[in-house]
Design an enzyme around this catalytic site. Structure first.
Site, mmCIF file in Angstrom:
data_model
loop_
_atom_site.group_PDB
_atom_site.id
_atom_site.type_symbol
_atom_site.label_atom_id
_atom_site.label_comp_id
_atom_site.label_asym_id
_atom_site.label_seq_id
_atom_site.Cartn_x
_atom_site.Cartn_y
_atom_site.Cartn_z
ATOM 1 N N ASP A 112 0.826 -1.203 0.000
ATOM 2 C CA ASP A 112 0.000 0.000 0.000
ATOM 3 C C ASP A 112 0.868 1.264 0.000
ATOM 4 O OD1 ASP A 112 -2.738 1.188 0.478
ATOM 5 O OD2 ASP A 112 -1.725 1.927 2.266
ATOM 6 N N GLU A 139 1.542 -0.019 -4.908
ATOM 7 C CA GLU A 139 0.530 0.960 -5.289
ATOM 8 C C GLU A 139 1.227 2.287 -5.589
ATOM 9 O OE1 GLU A 139 -3.585 2.868 -3.477
ATOM 10 O OE2 GLU A 139 -1.829 2.649 -2.186
#
Length: 661
Positions: free
Chosen positions: A359, A388
């Site tokens: 993330d 990400e």
């Protein structure tokens, strides 16, 4: 909650003035593995005044390389070398140092385990897979942890929370056992890997506005599955059974930040454990930033790669906190980074995950993250990690991929300083998502709009070191669902046809196959609705054909046929790719491998179109370049019917054809 935290800090400060018996309350990692390529092991030892102890061990093959005593008296960082160690239980003796506030000694047992397989044998996800992303809280519940008795036990040891399926931002009660009970559904659909949003403990209380951390992105224990989802053992059981059914499991991790209720916040191991930690003193140890020097991230990711970026812009991105309740970890601190690296390795070894999705990748310190990826790639050369990288320009995304030529060092001192190799194998294709989101509302014209946007995104694939290691998606948990608040299956099929045939690693979002829709207009929870039939008491069960509407079954069947065709198909996973500038509103993409191919034909207009087959004659060997007529027999992948690819081929408005030859 804030008063309680202040009281804890006050009494902790008082206790530091008194001599206390040596005692170890916790060691992270909870256990470890011998036979790693990197034989070093960091033990983060926690206990009152443990910093003021010396540590020894007589375990064969183990050497204590160094001990780090940081700012908090309650942490001791012990660095071991396990090069010659064998599996077994190691004894670590902690003895109070003379003149310290600790007294006596304490012996802790620590287990060293044998690895189940060599690192080279752990094979991660690839472009041959289709990842199915789901949120454990919203997908399915076994009911095991929501009974009155179970809920009472959980609430006795967790901060205040509510399970309320009518509230989009509170917990709904999904768990790992609920997912495990539906593994056959994923095989029926045809996906090959499951990406679960974070499953680790998120022990943050619900706030007064009705929000919770059901999503899992506020970790409070890096070595424990959230007890509302299940146990570490149940996570392993889910992964083992998924493997038996031919499914991989990808773990969602967050190195950029943790949850405010993590013990590190109340007792920081060192003053620089978090970025911009000073405001915690100003706030009295609470997460209320009012009247403090708190700084939130700008959410602008371009400065971390911009060669002309100012220092203030870079620091606002990487050191500002994501939100006040998510403390920003300082990856420049080597003890922090070692802790996080080891944690990812521990989950690979302990649960057997097949990949990691990281993330908020660019928000963290780039060199620390590169060190992590170098370690993972060395220990697990066939593993895969996707980061990400939420910027919609291909050049930005490509620069984050391992060995990117865009980041090649330059010897010219006058050139802007460039970032080092990230060593990150896979990146997320936000350009594809962004262009599709715009194109679905537009007519495809002769230049820029509609499917031209997709063409104009793919043409930059020369920037990527490996386009196959770029993860494409049409929606996810952080975006509006592709259907928005509507149900346009024609544009959905076009998006899925591209997603599952181009040079990418595709990711689907749960419920797309049954036409789940929603937007973030009010809250993120509205794009994270419960899967129908996943929870006790649901009035219908969309896991079965009988529980789906005719429209849902039509979409499920269409997608399932495409997914099963794709599985193990070398044309898609190994073939070359060619596409044609949209002509008369029609976009054609082809893949070819060893004389076999597939052609994706998309009508990007709201009118019926006639195909000019002669434009595409180069796709077929044996047809002269000068030929004015093309007539090739193909098979429709979805229907199985024979289709003649020629000038008589007519396309209805927004029609999608996937033709194999």
């Amino acid at each position: 909650m804030y008063r309680i935290l202040l009281s804890v800090l006050f009494f902790a400060a008082i206790s530091m003035t008194k001599a206390a018996p040596v005692k170890v309350n916790r060691i992270d990692p909870t256990d470890w593995y011998v036979g790693m390529k990197d034989a070093s092991l960091q033990l983060m030892v926690y206990g009152e005044n443990i910093r003021e102890t010396d540590v020894t061990t007589d375990y064969a093959g183990v050497r204590i390389d160094s001990v780090a005593r940081l700012d908090s008296p309650n942490y001791l960082f012990v660095y071991l070398n396990l090069k010659d160690a064998q599996p077994g239980t190691m004894k670590l003796k902690f003895t109070a140092r003379k003149g310290s506030r600790a007294k006596g000694s304490f012996t802790a047992s620590y287990r060293l385990k044998a690895r189940e397989k060599a690192g080279e044998e752990r094979v991660g996800f690839s472009n041959a897979d289709v990842l199915y992303m789901l949120m454990p809280d919203r997908f399915a519940s076994s009911g095991k942890y929501t009974t009155p008795q179970a809920a009472a036990k959980l609430r006795a040891r967790l901060n205040e929370y509510v399970v309320d399926r009518t509230a989009p931002s509170l917990r709904h009660g999904g768990d790992l056992e609920g997912i495990r009970s539906h593994l056959d559904y994923f095989n029926e659909l045809g996906v090959t890997a499951l990406w679960l949003t974070p499953v680790l403990e998120n022990n943050s209380p619900d706030n007064s506005l009705g929000y919770s951390t059901y999503h899992g992105y506020a970790t409070t224990d890096y070595y424990r599955v959230d007890p509302r989802f299940g146990t570490n053992e149940e996570y392993r059981a889910l992964t083992d059974e998924a493997h038996r059914k031919g499914l991989k499991v990808v773990m969602d991790m967050i190195f950029n930040h943790c949850g405010f209720e993590h013990p590190w916040v109340a007792d920081m191991p060192s003053n620089d454990w978090f970025n911009l930690h000073e405001w915690l003193k100003e706030s009295g140890g609470t997460s209320n930033p009012e009247g403090t020097s708190f700084r939130q991230t700008s959410y602008k990711l371009t400065p971390v790669i911009d060669p002309y970026a100012s220092e203030i812009d870079k620091s606002e991105t990487t050191q500002g906190w994501f939100v006040p309740t998510m403390p920003d970890l300082n990856q420049r601190n080597p003890h922090v980074m070692k802790y996080l690296i080891q944690n990812s390795i521990w989950w690979i070894e302990t649960v057997g995950i097949d990949g990691i999705r990281m993330d908020t990748y660019p928000y963290a310190y780039a060199e620390g993250m590169a060190q992590w990826m170098m370690t993972i790639n060395e220990e697990y050369p066939n593993f895969n990690v996707v980061g990400e990288t939420w910027v919609t320009e291909p050049a930005y995304t490509a620069a984050w991929q391992k060995d990117s030529r865009l980041m090649a060092p330059t010897e010219d001192a006058s050139e802007p300083k460039q970032r080092k190799n990230s060593y990150l194998k896979s990146v997320m294709d936000f350009s594809f998502f962004d262009r599709l989101s715009k194109a679905k509302h537009e007519e495809t014209d002769a230049w820029w709009e509609g499917l031209n946007r997709i063409y104009n995104s793919f043409l930059y694939d020369y920037l990527y070191e490996n386009p196959d290691n770029v993860m494409a998606f049409i929606d996810n948990h952080d975006t509006d669902r592709f259907l928005g608040n509507g149900c346009d299956t024609l544009v959905l099929k076009q998006a899925l046809a591209l997603l599952l045939t181009v040079r990418r690693t595709p990711q689907l979002y749960y419920g797309t196959e049954i036409l789940m829709n929603g937007t973030k207009e009010i809250t993120d929870g509205d794009v994270r609705c419960d899967f129908p039939g996943g929870f006790p008491g649901d009035t219908r069960n969309a896991f079965t054909a009988e529980g789906r509407s005719p429209e849902e079954n039509a979409m499920f069947d269409w997608l399932s046929r495409l997914l099963h065709w794709r599985r193990g198909n070398d044309i898609v996973t190994r073939g070359s790719m060619k596409h044609f500038i949209p002509y008369d509103g029609i976009y054609v993409v082809s893949r070819e491998y060893n004389g076999r191919g597939v052609i994706v034909v998309l009508n990007g207009t709201d009118r019926r179109q006639q195909l000019d087959a002669s434009r595409y004659r180069e796709l077929f060997a044996g047809i002269p370049a000068s030929a004015t007529a093309v007539s090739v027999q193909t098979r429709d992948v979805i229907t199985g019917k024979q289709v003649t690819f020629d000038n008589a081929l007519s396309l209805s408005p927004r029609e999608t054809m996937i033709l194999e030859y």
